[in-house]
Design a protein around this motif. Structure first.
Motif, PDB file in Angstrom:
ATOM      1  N   GLU A   1      23.978  32.156  17.633  1.00 17.04           N
ATOM      2  CA  GLU A   1      24.477  31.465  16.371  1.00 17.04           C
ATOM      3  C   GLU A   1      25.189  32.124  15.437  1.00 17.04           C
ATOM      4  OE1 GLU A   1      21.265  31.140  13.573  1.00 17.04           O
ATOM      5  OE2 GLU A   1      20.736  33.021  13.748  1.00 17.04           O
ATOM      6  N   PHE A   2      26.331  31.480  14.779  1.00 17.90           N
ATOM      7  CA  PHE A   2      26.981  31.721  13.880  1.00 17.90           C
ATOM      8  C   PHE A   2      27.094  30.740  12.888  1.00 17.90           C
ATOM      9  CE2 PHE A   2      29.609  30.013  16.945  1.00 17.90           C
ATOM     10  CZ  PHE A   2      30.639  29.163  16.384  1.00 17.90           C
TER      11      PHE A   2
ATOM     12  N   PHE B   1      24.284  36.941  12.533  1.00 20.24           N
ATOM     13  CA  PHE B   1      23.736  37.231  11.252  1.00 20.24           C
ATOM     14  C   PHE B   1      22.779  38.269  11.458  1.00 20.24           C
ATOM     15  CE2 PHE B   1      24.378  32.505  11.348  1.00 20.24           C
ATOM     16  CZ  PHE B   1      25.194  32.337  10.122  1.00 20.24           C
ATOM     17  N   ALA B   2      23.035  39.332  12.294  1.00 14.04           N
ATOM     18  CA  ALA B   2      22.231  40.506  12.604  1.00 14.04           C
ATOM     19  C   ALA B   2      22.004  41.173  11.191  1.00 14.04           C
ATOM     20  CB  ALA B   2      22.965  41.394  13.478  1.00 14.04           C
TER      21      ALA B   2
ATOM     22  N   PRO C   1      18.214  43.625   9.818  1.00 11.96           N
ATOM     23  CA  PRO C   1      16.777  44.242  10.281  1.00 11.96           C
ATOM     24  C   PRO C   1      15.849  43.171  10.089  1.00 11.96           C
ATOM     25  CG  PRO C   1      18.139  45.528   8.631  1.00 11.96           C
ATOM     26  CD  PRO C   1      18.770  44.393   8.920  1.00 11.96           C
ATOM     27  N   GLU C   2      15.818  42.171   9.162  1.00 10.00           N
ATOM     28  CA  GLU C   2      14.731  41.141   8.986  1.00 10.00           C
ATOM     29  C   GLU C   2      14.942  40.322  10.201  1.00 10.00           C
ATOM     30  OE1 GLU C   2      15.824  43.266   5.305  1.00 10.00           O
ATOM     31  OE2 GLU C   2      17.076  41.861   6.966  1.00 10.00           O
ATOM     32  N   ARG C   3      15.590  40.179  10.986  1.00 11.90           N
ATOM     33  CA  ARG C   3      15.710  39.096  11.886  1.00 11.90           C
ATOM     34  C   ARG C   3      15.489  40.003  13.438  1.00 11.90           C
ATOM     35  NH1 ARG C   3      18.741  34.297  10.863  1.00 11.90           N
ATOM     36  NH2 ARG C   3      19.238  34.278   8.752  1.00 11.90           N
ATOM     37  N   ARG C   4      15.306  41.258  13.653  1.00 13.34           N
ATOM     38  CA  ARG C   4      15.205  41.792  14.607  1.00 13.34           C
ATOM     39  C   ARG C   4      13.841  41.681  15.356  1.00 13.34           C
ATOM     40  NH1 ARG C   4      13.735  46.048  11.045  1.00 13.34           N
ATOM     41  NH2 ARG C   4      12.246  47.419  11.886  1.00 13.34           N
ATOM     42  N   LEU C   5      13.877  41.759  16.705  1.00 13.84           N
ATOM     43  CA  LEU C   5      12.738  41.799  17.422  1.00 13.84           C
ATOM     44  C   LEU C   5      12.163  42.928  17.757  1.00 13.84           C
ATOM     45  CD1 LEU C   5      10.702  40.207  19.508  1.00 13.84           C
ATOM     46  CD2 LEU C   5      12.358  41.015  21.364  1.00 13.84           C
ATOM     47  N   ILE C   6      10.945  43.288  17.415  1.00 11.46           N
ATOM     48  CA  ILE C   6      10.269  44.360  17.873  1.00 11.46           C
ATOM     49  C   ILE C   6       9.504  44.104  18.881  1.00 11.46           C
ATOM     50  CG2 ILE C   6       8.781  46.429  17.065  1.00 11.46           C
ATOM     51  CD1 ILE C   6       9.616  45.916  14.237  1.00 11.46           C
ATOM     52  N   GLY C   7       9.796  44.592  20.192  1.00 13.70           N
ATOM     53  CA  GLY C   7       9.266  44.075  21.526  1.00 13.70           C
ATOM     54  C   GLY C   7       9.727  44.423  22.771  1.00 13.70           C
ATOM     55  N   ARG C   8       9.780  44.025  23.708  1.00 15.66           N
ATOM     56  CA  ARG C   8      10.482  44.299  24.858  1.00 15.66           C
ATOM     57  C   ARG C   8      10.278  42.910  25.620  1.00 15.66           C
ATOM     58  NH1 ARG C   8       8.007  50.118  26.757  1.00 15.66           N
ATOM     59  NH2 ARG C   8       6.922  50.498  24.533  1.00 15.66           N
ATOM     60  N   LEU C   9      11.745  42.762  26.765  1.00 12.33           N
ATOM     61  CA  LEU C   9      11.822  41.487  27.414  1.00 12.33           C
ATOM     62  C   LEU C   9      11.983  41.964  29.082  1.00 12.33           C
ATOM     63  CD1 LEU C   9      14.708  39.706  25.367  1.00 12.33           C
ATOM     64  CD2 LEU C   9      12.286  39.312  25.364  1.00 12.33           C
ATOM     65  N   PHE C  10      11.641  41.339  29.689  1.00 10.70           N
ATOM     66  CA  PHE C  10      12.042  41.415  31.271  1.00 10.70           C
ATOM     67  C   PHE C  10      12.251  40.140  31.949  1.00 10.70           C
ATOM     68  CE2 PHE C  10       7.523  41.108  32.431  1.00 10.70           C
ATOM     69  CZ  PHE C  10       7.740  40.394  33.565  1.00 10.70           C
TER      70      PHE C  10
END
Length: 340
Positions: free
Chosen positions: A167-168, A263-264, A266-275
């Protein structure tokens, strides 16, 4: 006279003796010309080793499992080796060639074992992973696509836990997102100046602290979202079929994981993991998503355009995808770690 007769008798006896010895001489020569028997012991040992793998190994996506299709490849190599064992060639060199082929097949199979690896976000306020090629926006803003991954989601520090984004803003919102939104609902958006937003059925949330498979599809007409292979939302979005134009705009952003592309925060960040991150250039059906979600794939599947399985440990910060088309750059503290 008697002497002459005796001489003839002796000659006849000698002649007959020679004739009688000929078969023995020929047989002796033939025996000496027979090649030494070939040694099959090394090949037979390798066949046993491979058969043990086939009997005990399983394909899946859990550490210790193997990539889908790897058992079939090994089985084919064993079948070919057994043909050699059952009908041995005359030369040891040919046996050695069969040994090399089966050894290579076993090594290739062992390399398909899945390790305990995941992509970890949230160690800093700005952790992201970016597909940074010049054509990233063009490659991933498609008029038809499927995105899917496994996610373990711990927390959402603001209003979104961004899983993936292109997105932008340029004369309106552009690109697409899959993220954890309000009340931990799976939030899927597509925008091409105007936005279509799909929120799932009530109660269809991404559970915290649990590995969960999520997917979203767009076929040019409908947006659909899935949790653990079950469709949890559908919305008509035919007006968004020009999303591919997004890639030609000046502010177009690359494919981004762990935060918003444009729109990077801190309030949009993922706290987690992906695989096991996959992107296809078709809208896959629910049945197709269900059939493949519990397996690590080889990467050569039709319509699979980008694939980061995270099945092997690496200390690299540039991760090549399994289709050999794109590189993922780990930035701002994003790391490969274990799944827990």
């Amino acid at each position: 006279m008697k002497t002459e007769q005796s001489k003839r008798t002796i000659k006849i006896i000698a002649y007959l003796a020679i004739i009688m010895m000929v078969p023995f001489f020929v047989a002796s020569c033939e025996k000496e010309e027979e090649p030494d028997p070939v040694d099959l012991s090394e090949l037979e040992t390798l066949v046993t080793t491979a058969e043990d793998y086939i009997a005990t190994a399983q394909e899946g996506n859990v550490p210790g499992d193997y990539v889908r299709g790897s058992l079939a490849d090994l089985e084919q190599a064993v079948d070919e080796a057994k043909l050699v064992v059952d009908d041995p060639p005359e030369s040891q060199e040919e046996i050695a060639d069969a040994v090399t082929v089966l050894e290579d097949a076993i090594y290739a199979f062992e390399a398909m074992e899945i390790e305990d690896v995941a992509l970890q976000f949230g160690l800093t306020d700005s952790t992201i992973a970016v597909e940074n090629s010049a054509g990233s926006a063009e490659s991933f803003n498609l008029s038809e696509f499927t995105f899917e991954t496994w996610v373990i989601y711990y927390d959402k520090p603001g209003f979104f836990g961004q899983i993936v984004s292109t997105e932008f803003y340029e004369d309106g919102l552009r690109g697409w997102n899959l993220r954890v939104g309000d009340n931990d609902a799976l939030d899927f958006t597509i925008a091409d100046g105007n936005e279509s937003r799909l929120q799932p059925l009530e109660g269809a949330t991404v559970p915290r602290n649990t590995w969960t498979h999520v997917a979203c599809t767009f076929n040019g007409e409908y947006m659909r979202s899935y949790i653990n292979g079950q469709m949890v939302g559908e919305v008509e979005a035919s007006d968004r079929d020009s999303i591919f134009v997004t890639s030609t705009l000046e502010n177009a952003q690359p494919l981004t994981f762990g935060n918003s592309a444009g729109f990077a925060q801190p309030e949009r960040r993922l706290i987690g993991r992906l695989f096991d991150i996959r992107i296809w250039d078709v809208a896959r059906s629910q049945a197709e998503i269900q059939a493949d979600k519990d397996y690590i794939l080889s990467g050569d599947q039709e319509n699979l355009i980008a694939y980061w399985p995270f099945a092997r440990n690496t200390a690299e910060t540039t991760i090549a995808d399994a289709t050999s088309s794109f590189n993922l750059e780990l930035k701002n503290g994003t790391v490969t770690s274990t799944r827990e």
